[in-house]
Structures are given as structure tokens and as C-alpha cells.
Write a protein that holds these residues in place. Structure first.
Motif, PDB file in Angstrom:
ATOM      1  N   ASP A   1     -31.367 -18.695 -29.696  1.00  0.00           N
ATOM      2  CA  ASP A   1     -30.752 -18.037 -30.864  1.00  0.00           C
ATOM      3  C   ASP A   1     -29.860 -16.889 -30.426  1.00  0.00           C
ATOM      4  O   ASP A   1     -28.768 -16.671 -30.983  1.00  0.00           O
TER       5      ASP A   1
ATOM      6  N   THR B   1     -26.642 -18.294 -29.111  1.00  0.00           N
ATOM      7  CA  THR B   1     -25.790 -18.772 -30.208  1.00  0.00           C
ATOM      8  C   THR B   1     -25.097 -17.602 -30.914  1.00  0.00           C
ATOM      9  O   THR B   1     -23.885 -17.634 -31.173  1.00  0.00           O
ATOM     10  N   GLU B   2     -25.870 -16.552 -31.213  1.00  0.00           N
ATOM     11  CA  GLU B   2     -25.316 -15.391 -31.911  1.00  0.00           C
ATOM     12  C   GLU B   2     -24.302 -14.661 -31.039  1.00  0.00           C
ATOM     13  O   GLU B   2     -23.225 -14.239 -31.498  1.00  0.00           O
TER      14      GLU B   2
ATOM     15  N   HIS C   1     -21.085 -16.442 -30.770  1.00  0.00           N
ATOM     16  CA  HIS C   1     -20.319 -16.270 -32.011  1.00  0.00           C
ATOM     17  C   HIS C   1     -19.658 -14.897 -32.048  1.00  0.00           C
ATOM     18  O   HIS C   1     -18.467 -14.767 -32.376  1.00  0.00           O
TER      19      HIS C   1
ATOM     20  N   THR D   1     -33.444 -22.319 -37.217  1.00  0.00           N
ATOM     21  CA  THR D   1     -32.303 -22.091 -36.329  1.00  0.00           C
ATOM     22  C   THR D   1     -32.296 -23.149 -35.226  1.00  0.00           C
ATOM     23  O   THR D   1     -33.265 -23.898 -35.041  1.00  0.00           O
TER      24      THR D   1
END
Length: 596
Positions: free
Chosen positions: A44, A47-48, A51, A289
Motif C-alpha cells: 500500500d 502504491t501511494e 501516486h 486495497t
């Protein structure tokens, strides 16, 4: 599991090994499950951060985001490594407690089985062959050890790991957890079916192995006969037949296992597919998620081990149950001969048979029929008769190798059953008809009946048995190692070493069961003269076929078909002109014929 319940006493004895071992299992599995959650957070985070990193594209802050992302990723990586190191440490502690405990239990079991074997009567050994006895005390015990060690360890490990993983799955997402675990009921049904097959096949395999061990042990013992009759090819073919039967049953078990494990892996694969499909839909809907999917995949991968172990443990438990059942069959046999007294008294050796009858329980042959006689302390008594007349049976009953079914045997006025058996036999010297010597030195074979002896005592016993001069002619003298069953020595030498083994005890009762058959007349006379000096005031019982051996006895018992048909001294029996006289005349005729 009813057969394995006998092992509970060992678990109770080693409870302080099992309890810490179980705690180590729980701790190691906690450190095994937590990394999946850490990896989920890490996915996670990646991924964050990716981004965010893309949002700051073209700005200086992008490098700051990258540095934060790198440091966090390194932190999570080191944390996972640390958790696995801690897990490995507690796995080591787990094996050091539970596996070592299984070795202690194996040691105790073998001692208990061997001790119980020694308590059982001669009838038990007449009914069961040596190979089967050995197999139950070795191969079967080893299979049981795999249950008390690896099987229990992995059962606890499987249960704890499964509970932690399933709880973690439901904690993340109940719907996804249910879909992932759908194949498990089918796995339970397969395991139940396979359990039954493994138990039946394992018991049959152990029986085949016992038969094979018995066959090999017997053929090696009789290798001289096999070679003498040129039957090597025949015995090899027989061995091949036995081996093929064992291989056939073993392959049958392997086929069951071979079908079992791929089926389990297939069900695990289905769980992985369901996780990705259902999990992907949950991510799209925003319920979980992407990190949770990674976490679930790790959980499923971790479930592969306990599920695989479940099959292996099931096989171990079923094999152990089959082996323990075989062990229990002999452990549940109570000793026919039991001693109820602990008193240690010195016997004088006054023996009385009162209307004694005896039938061998395993064959149904009646060996003695209403036999009555008396042997007073200090007497030299001889027993003579045809083959199968009951002479050896009488000797076995005197030593209480069997209990009489009718009548009574008394020693010094006490029933033989009331005596301390160990103390009583310790005062008897016995030389069997079939001489047995151990694969040890001549000195140790002679000293076998005593815990501590001096070299002089061994030498004196050998001299009294007229075997001393034969022994000192060997290169190693009394330290000469004998082959199996004393094969290094001749028949007469083996008999005399066996006689020396009985004489060194200075017994109150000395029983010779036709043990002078391979000794020449001159040596026989020397041995009997030595016996007259050593056994002064004690009982000597001599079972023989040659009248020349027993003519100086104080009393001679003539047996025929399990009955005493005549008794008295040599001259008294000759005067009766009966069965003893016929034996005497026949033997004189044989000697004259040989002289011609």
C-alpha cells in the motif's frame, strides 16, 4: 487414536518438554504471520508513494518523496528480515524440545518392550519368531517415535498457523476470506478417506516387514545348512517372493500418497485464483486495497505448508497407530510366570514332585502324566528315557519355566510358586541340551551368570569343565571372541564352556540336560569326578541317554511316555530286569558292535 493412548504416560513424564515446545510453536508462528501484514502495508505504501511521486512530476519535491519512500521501504524490508530471524530462532527452540523429547520416549519404549519381553515365559517364544519380536521393538517403535516427535510438532504448528492465518484473513475482509477457504471442506473429506486407507495399508506393510525380517534372520542363522544342501538359489527365490509381497503393499501405499498431495495442491491453487478474482473485484469496489490482496496471497502460500503437513502428519499418525497396535498386542500379554514373593532365602534344594501333570499350551502335547518323586539335598539324581519321554520338560518345571497344571512342585517344603523367582533361579546352574553361547569372549561367556568374577574363578570353572587346556591353546586364550552361537568352537567345546558357565555360580541345584552327548568318555569321567567334589552336599540332576554317564547316581528315574516307570540305583534297576535293563543291554550291544 485408542492404540496411541498408551503413550500418554510418556507425555506426562515429559510434560516439561511438551509445554515449552508448544509455546515456542505459538511464538514462531506469530512471527511467521506478522510479516504478511507488514508486506501488505509495504505494498500500500508503494502504491501511494508512486501516486504521490507522479503528482510531483517536474517539481523538486519529487526527490524528497523518493527519499522518504526509499527509507520506509528499507525499514519494512529490515523489519520483515528481523521477524523471520526471530521465527527461525523459535523454530530451533521448538525442535530442540519436541524432537529431543521424542528420542527420550523412543529410548523408554525400547527399554519397556525389552523388559516386558524378558518377563514372558518360554511358551511365548515358542509361539513367536525372533524376527517379528525384533521388528516390533525397532521398526514399529521408530514409526511411533515419528508420531510423538515430528507428527505432534507439526500438528501443533499446523493448528496454530492455520488459526492465526484464518483469523487474520477474516480481520481484513470476511467475504474474501470465505471464498479463499471454500476448498477446505473438500480437503477434509479427502483426508478422512485417505486416513482409513493409510491405516489399513500401514498395518499390512508392517506385517510383511516382520515376515521378511523373520525369514532373513532364520536363513542367516541356518546358513551352514543352506550351503551344505546347495539351496542358495532356492532361498534367494523365496526371499524375492517375500520382497515382492512387501514391495507390492508399499507401492500401494505410495500410490495413495501420490494421489493425495497433488489433490491438496490443486485445492490450494483454486484458493489463489479465487483470491485474485474476488479480491480484484473488492479493490475495484474500494472495500480493500491492493496490499490486502498481496497479504492474502501470502496467507494462502503459508496455508500450503500446514495443508501439506496435514497430509504428511495424517500418514505418520496412521502408521504410528498401526505400529502401536502391533506393539500393544505383545505388551498386553501378561507373563505366565509371576513371582509374588520378594523374600531372598538360601535354598537347601529338597525338591518334591507330587502328582505332576503338564501339557504344553501351544501344542497340546501332554509331556508329563501324574509324576511323583523326591530329591533330597545332596543327592545325585539321574533321569533317563527315550526321546520325547518328558526329561527336558521335568528340568524346565524344576526351574519354573512353566507352571504345572495339575499337582504341585515344592522346594524345601514350599510350593515353587511361592518362592522369589529371581532369587530361586539365581541359585540354580543349568546346562541346556541345545548349547547357546553369546557373540562375546570365552571369559565373558563363562562369567555370564555373575555380575563380578575374578580371572581365577573363570579359570577354575574352565578346569572343572575340562575345557581349560583347549582354551589356552587359542591365540587370544580366554579373550577369544566367539562367533554367533559360539560357532568358533567345536560341539564338545561349546558344551564344556556351557558347563563352566553353570559351575562358576556354585549353584545349590545343578541341572545337566543331556549336555555331555558331544564329549568323549574320558572327558566325561573327568567332568563327573569334578562335579562330585564341587556339588558335595548339593543337588545334581543329570539328564542323559548313556547309562555309563549315570550309573553312579544316588537315584535314577526312568521315564517313558511322560511317566516314571522305574526308579532306584543302577544295581537296583538292573535287578528289576525291566526297561532300564533293556536300555543297558542295548547300549552294551552297541558298544560291542562299534568295537568290532
Amino acid at each position: 487414536m485408542k492404540h496411541l493412548s498408551r503413550l500418554n504416560k510418556y507425555f506426562l513424564k515429559y510434560k516439561w518438554w511438551i509445554i515449552p515446545g508448544s509455546i515456542f510453536v505459538v511464538i514462531s508462528n506469530i512471527f511467521g504471520v506478522v510479516p504478511a501484514q507488514v508486506i501488505g502495508y509495504a505494498v500500500d505504501l508503494i502504491t501511494e508513494n508512486v501516486h504521490v511521486y507522479n503528482l510531483f512530476s517536474g517539481f523538486n519535491r519529487q526527490e524528497i518523496v523518493y527519499d522518504i519512500f526509499s527509507s520506509n521501504l528499507l525499514y519494512f524490508g529490515l523489519l520483515v528480515v528481523l521477524l523471520y530471524i526471530l521465527r527461525g530462532l523459535f523454530l530451533f527452540f521448538m525442535r530442540q524440545t519436541i524432537i529431543l523429547m521424542s528420542r527420550h520416549i523412543e529410548f523408554d519404549m525400547k527399554n519397556d518392550i525389552y523388559q516386558h519381553y524378558q518377563k514372558l515365559s518360554l511358551g511365548f517364544y515358542r509361539r513367536n519368531n525372533t524376527g517379528d519380536l525384533m521388528n516390533r521393538a525397532t521398526e514399529d517403535v521408530n514409526r511411533v517415535r515419528m508420531y510423538v516427535g515430528p507428527a505432534i510438532m507439526y500438528t501443533i504448528n499446523t493448528f496454530v498457523l492455520s488459526v492465526l492465518i484464518i483469523w487474520s484473513m477474516f480481520d481484513v475482509n470476511s467475504k474474501l476470506a470465505i471464498y479463499c477457504l471454500l476448498p477446505l471442506p473438500f480437503l477434509v473429506i479427502i483426508i478422512y478417506y485417505v486416513n482409513t486407507l493409510i491405516f489399513k495399508k500401514s498395518g499390512k506393510i508392517q506385517e510383511r516387514l516382520s515376515d521378511l525380517s523373520s525369514f532373513v534372520q532364520e536363513r542367516f542363522s541356518g546358513i551352514r545348512i543352506i550351503k551344505s544342501y546347495v539351496r542358495e538359489d532356492y532361498t534367494r527365490n523365496m526371499f524375492e517372493i517375500q520382497s515382492n509381497e512387501y514391495k507390492k503393499d508399499s507401492m500401494s501405499l505410495v500410490k495413495v500418497s501420490a494421489l493425495f498431495y497433488p489433490t491438496m495442491l490443486l485445492l490450494i491453487g483454486l484458493s489463489t485464483i479465487l483470491t485474485i478474482y474476488i479480491g480484484g473485484m473488492q479493490v475495484i469496489n474500494g472495500n480493500i486495497t491492493a496490499g490486502n490482496i498481496a497479504e492474502f496471497i501470502i496467507y494462502i502460500t503459508q496455508l500450503t505448508f500446514p495443508v501439506t503437513m496435514l497430509g504428511w502428519v495424517t500418514s505418520l499418525v496412521q502408521r504410528a497407530a498401526a505400529s502401536q497396535k502391533r506393539i500393544n498386542e505383545f505388551l498386553d500379554i501378561p507373563p505366565d510366570i509371576q513371582s509374588k514373593s520378594n523374600d531372598e532365602t538360601e535354598i537347601n534344594g529338597h525338591i518334591r514332585f507330587e502328582n505332576v501333570s503338564f501339557t504344553y499350551p501351544d501344542t497340546g502335547i501332554q509331556a508329563l502324566k501324574n509324576v511323583s518323586f523326591e530329591i533330597k539335598s545332596g543327592e545325585f539324581v539321574a533321569i533317563i528315557g527315550k526321546t520325547g519321554s518328558g526329561k527336558s520338560t521335568m528340568a524346565n518345571l524344576m526351574m519354573r519355566m512353566y507352571d504345572v497344571e495339575q499337582g504341585q512342585i515344592t522346594v524345601d517344603g514350599q510350593p515353587i510358586k511361592a518362592l522369589n523367582l529371581k532369587n530361586y533361579r539365581g541359585q540354580i546352574g543349568f546346562v541346556p541340551q541345545e548349547v547357546f553361547l553369546f557373540s562375546d569372549t570365552i571369559k565373558n561367556n563363562i562369567a555370564f551368570g555373575l555380575d563380578q568374577v575374578t580371572d581365577d574363578e573363570v579359570f577354575d570353572a574352565a578346569k572343572n569343565a575340562s575345557v581349560y587346556h583347549n582354551i589356552i591353546d587359542f591365540d587370544e586364550k580366554f579373550e577369544t571372541m566367539l562367533g554367533e552361537r559360539g560357532i568358533t568352537l567345536s560341539g564338545g567345546q561349546k558344551q564344556r564352556v556351557s558347563i563352566a558357565r553353570a559351575l562358576i555360580k556354585s549353584p545349590k541345584i545343578l541341572i545337566f540336560d543331556d549336555c555331555l552327548s558331544a564329549v568323549d568318555t574320558k572327558t566325561e569321567e573327568d567332568i563327573l569326578q569334578n562335579l562330585g567334589k564341587i556339588m558335595q552336599g548339593r543337588i545334581t540332576i543329570l539328564i542323559a541317554h548313556r547309562i555309563s554317564t549315570i550309573k553312579n547316581a544316588d537315584k535314577i528315574l526312568v521315564l517313558d511316555d511322560g511317566k516314571i516307570i522305574e526308579q532306584g540305583t543302577h544295581n537296583e534297576l538292573l535287578s528289576l530286569n525291566g526297561a532300564y535293563t533293556d536300555l543297558y543291554n542295548n547300549q552294551l550291544l552297541e558298544e560291542e558292535t562299534k568295537g568290532i
